[in-house]
Design a protein around this motif. Sequence first.
Motif, PDB file in Angstrom:
ATOM      1  N   CYS A 101      -6.164  -4.119   6.934  1.00 19.91           N
ATOM      2  CA  CYS A 101      -4.998  -3.824   6.088  1.00 19.91           C
ATOM      3  C   CYS A 101      -5.405  -2.723   5.113  1.00 19.91           C
ATOM      4  N   PRO A 102      -5.060  -1.465   5.386  1.00 16.14           N
ATOM      5  CA  PRO A 102      -5.497  -0.364   4.519  1.00 16.14           C
ATOM      6  C   PRO A 102      -4.735  -0.309   3.198  1.00 16.14           C
ATOM      7  N   PHE A 103      -5.409   0.200   2.162  1.00 13.69           N
ATOM      8  CA  PHE A 103      -4.852   0.265   0.815  1.00 13.69           C
ATOM      9  C   PHE A 103      -4.841   1.710   0.303  1.00 13.69           C
ATOM     10  N   ASP A 119       1.387  -0.121   3.180  1.00 14.67           N
ATOM     11  CA  ASP A 119       2.724  -0.539   3.595  1.00 14.67           C
ATOM     12  C   ASP A 119       3.613  -0.915   2.414  1.00 14.67           C
ATOM     13  N   GLY A 120       3.094  -0.755   1.164  1.00 14.83           N
ATOM     14  CA  GLY A 120       3.910  -0.976  -0.024  1.00 14.83           C
ATOM     15  C   GLY A 120       3.801  -2.351  -0.634  1.00 14.83           C
ATOM     16  N   ARG A 121       2.961  -3.225  -0.097  1.00 11.57           N
ATOM     17  CA  ARG A 121       2.791  -4.557  -0.665  1.00 11.57           C
ATOM     18  C   ARG A 121       1.696  -4.562  -1.725  1.00 11.57           C
ATOM     19  N   ILE A 122       1.869  -5.445  -2.752  1.00 12.18           N
ATOM     20  CA  ILE A 122       0.849  -5.632  -3.773  1.00 12.18           C
ATOM     21  C   ILE A 122       0.046  -6.876  -3.451  1.00 12.18           C
ATOM     22  N   PHE A 123      -1.288  -6.746  -3.474  1.00 14.18           N
ATOM     23  CA  PHE A 123      -2.180  -7.873  -3.286  1.00 14.18           C
ATOM     24  C   PHE A 123      -2.929  -8.129  -4.592  1.00 14.18           C
ATOM     25  N   PRO A 164      -7.587 -11.515  -1.453  1.00 17.68           N
ATOM     26  CA  PRO A 164      -6.362 -10.755  -1.749  1.00 17.68           C
ATOM     27  C   PRO A 164      -5.154 -11.382  -1.064  1.00 17.68           C
ATOM     28  N   ARG A 165      -4.116 -11.613  -1.862  1.00 14.78           N
ATOM     29  CA  ARG A 165      -2.903 -12.241  -1.334  1.00 14.78           C
ATOM     30  C   ARG A 165      -1.689 -11.438  -1.787  1.00 14.78           C
ATOM     31  N   PRO A 166      -0.743 -11.163  -0.880  1.00 13.40           N
ATOM     32  CA  PRO A 166       0.433 -10.370  -1.275  1.00 13.40           C
ATOM     33  C   PRO A 166       1.374 -11.152  -2.183  1.00 13.40           C
ATOM     34  N   ILE A 167       1.977 -10.456  -3.136  1.00 12.16           N
ATOM     35  CA  ILE A 167       2.979 -11.064  -4.021  1.00 12.16           C
ATOM     36  C   ILE A 167       4.303 -11.134  -3.267  1.00 12.16           C
ATOM     37  N   GLU A 168       4.833 -12.334  -3.107  1.00 11.32           N
ATOM     38  CA  GLU A 168       6.024 -12.536  -2.285  1.00 11.32           C
ATOM     39  C   GLU A 168       7.246 -11.797  -2.807  1.00 11.32           C
ATOM     40  N   THR A 169       7.344 -11.627  -4.106  1.00  9.02           N
ATOM     41  CA  THR A 169       8.507 -10.952  -4.702  1.00  9.02           C
ATOM     42  C   THR A 169       8.739  -9.580  -4.076  1.00  9.02           C
ATOM     43  N   ASN A 182       7.731  -8.533  -0.956  1.00 13.48           N
ATOM     44  CA  ASN A 182       7.532  -8.479   0.485  1.00 13.48           C
ATOM     45  C   ASN A 182       8.554  -7.596   1.201  1.00 13.48           C
ATOM     46  N   LYS A 183       9.776  -7.519   0.689  1.00 16.56           N
ATOM     47  CA  LYS A 183      10.814  -6.715   1.339  1.00 16.56           C
ATOM     48  C   LYS A 183      11.166  -5.472   0.520  1.00 16.56           C
ATOM     49  N   GLN A 184      10.245  -5.077  -0.364  1.00 18.18           N
ATOM     50  CA  GLN A 184      10.469  -3.901  -1.191  1.00 18.18           C
ATOM     51  C   GLN A 184       9.286  -2.948  -1.063  1.00 18.18           C
ATOM     52  N   GLN A 185       9.502  -1.704  -1.453  1.00 18.05           N
ATOM     53  CA  GLN A 185       8.462  -0.694  -1.378  1.00 18.05           C
ATOM     54  C   GLN A 185       7.922  -0.429  -2.776  1.00 18.05           C
TER      55      GLN A 185
END
Length: 377
Positions: free
Chosen positions: A301-303, A319-323, A350-355, A357-360
């Motif tokens: 998962c590249p950052f 991909d625009g997600r925050i971990f 590292p875990r993505p913030i669900e808020t 997930n569908k936003q950039q």
Amino acid sequence: MLTLLQRNCFIMATHLYQWGIVYDSQTNKRIKCHVPMRISSNQRLESHFIQVSCGTNFTLVLDSNHRVLIIGDEPKYGRLGQGDDKTIVPTLTLIKGRLPSFGFITSGPSTNLLLTVDRRELWGFGKGIGYVAQQILVSDQIITHCTCGENSIFIVLNARQIKERRFNRDGFITEWICIYELNDMNDTIRHIDTGASLNGFITEQGHVYLWGSTVPVGKISKEENYRNVSISEPLQCDLLDNNDHPIQISCSRGQFHAHVLLLTEQGCIYAMGSNYKVKLGIDNDVPFTGQWTLIELTRTCPFKMIATGGIHSSALATDGRIFTWGCGSDGRLGHSEAQGHRYLYKENEPRPIETFNKQQVLCIATSYYHMAAIVNH
């Protein structure tokens, strides 16, 4: 000159989000916000947000019209840019003053720096500078980078020379002093960052240099092992992987248990220092390391951006997600599970913030106690 990210923001509708310990304008109180909260503005803005920076109890934002806005509830030292040390800013508000166009912003704990679009003028406000933004340097050389700590401002001139100016709460206590210059005429400074007790910069050729009172040294150990290193002779800590070059460094915002993250061209993240509260994002059984250690998730998962807190860490994926990972107390990780958690809430990896997930998400920043993000809607 605007980055590709900043140019793309011109065609986007962007919003600011905050979480952690932040001020809530509805209750007029400082709260522990465990889930990212969208921030309102006190005026209609015909612009988009392109950069965000966090200090202690405030967030600074740069918009596409090259203006600077702020929100926060700690006006001490004039860090909110409202002309005094009493006015709080519960909603996103323009800083006061007749100001030039800015192209870059950065914040220390109590001080803010603003760099003009032409990179010839440095402005600032807050601790050591004043209650309103004022010009603190006009340079005949290009100011390629600037960063701010608790009592020091660092600038990089022509991507080669580092200068420092120190201050206390009453004002500047030194003039600009050259503290380091690259010896290799074929190399330049690519990025620089200052933390609470650990600082670093990286060069275009891929070299990494650290300095400060808590520079990690040694291998994996049960005890934390730090060295006090002067900027005049920074410690070179290059990656062992010669096929991947570092592009960003982020240093701990906490005075104790210092750690540092390194982002590479291939989107990998390496960690070093104290694994206190599992903030390195590596093996839980590693209490401390003085060597760059790859965070395994980043192999697949590249950052594109990193932001180091004091007892937590964060990164923005391509991909625009925050971990986020590390200590989640006070909501600083942005995960809903932290609310009402019986024991200390931590994320080992590292875990993505669900808020989001569908936003950039376009940009992130962190202080010790809170985080902020610019989000495209």
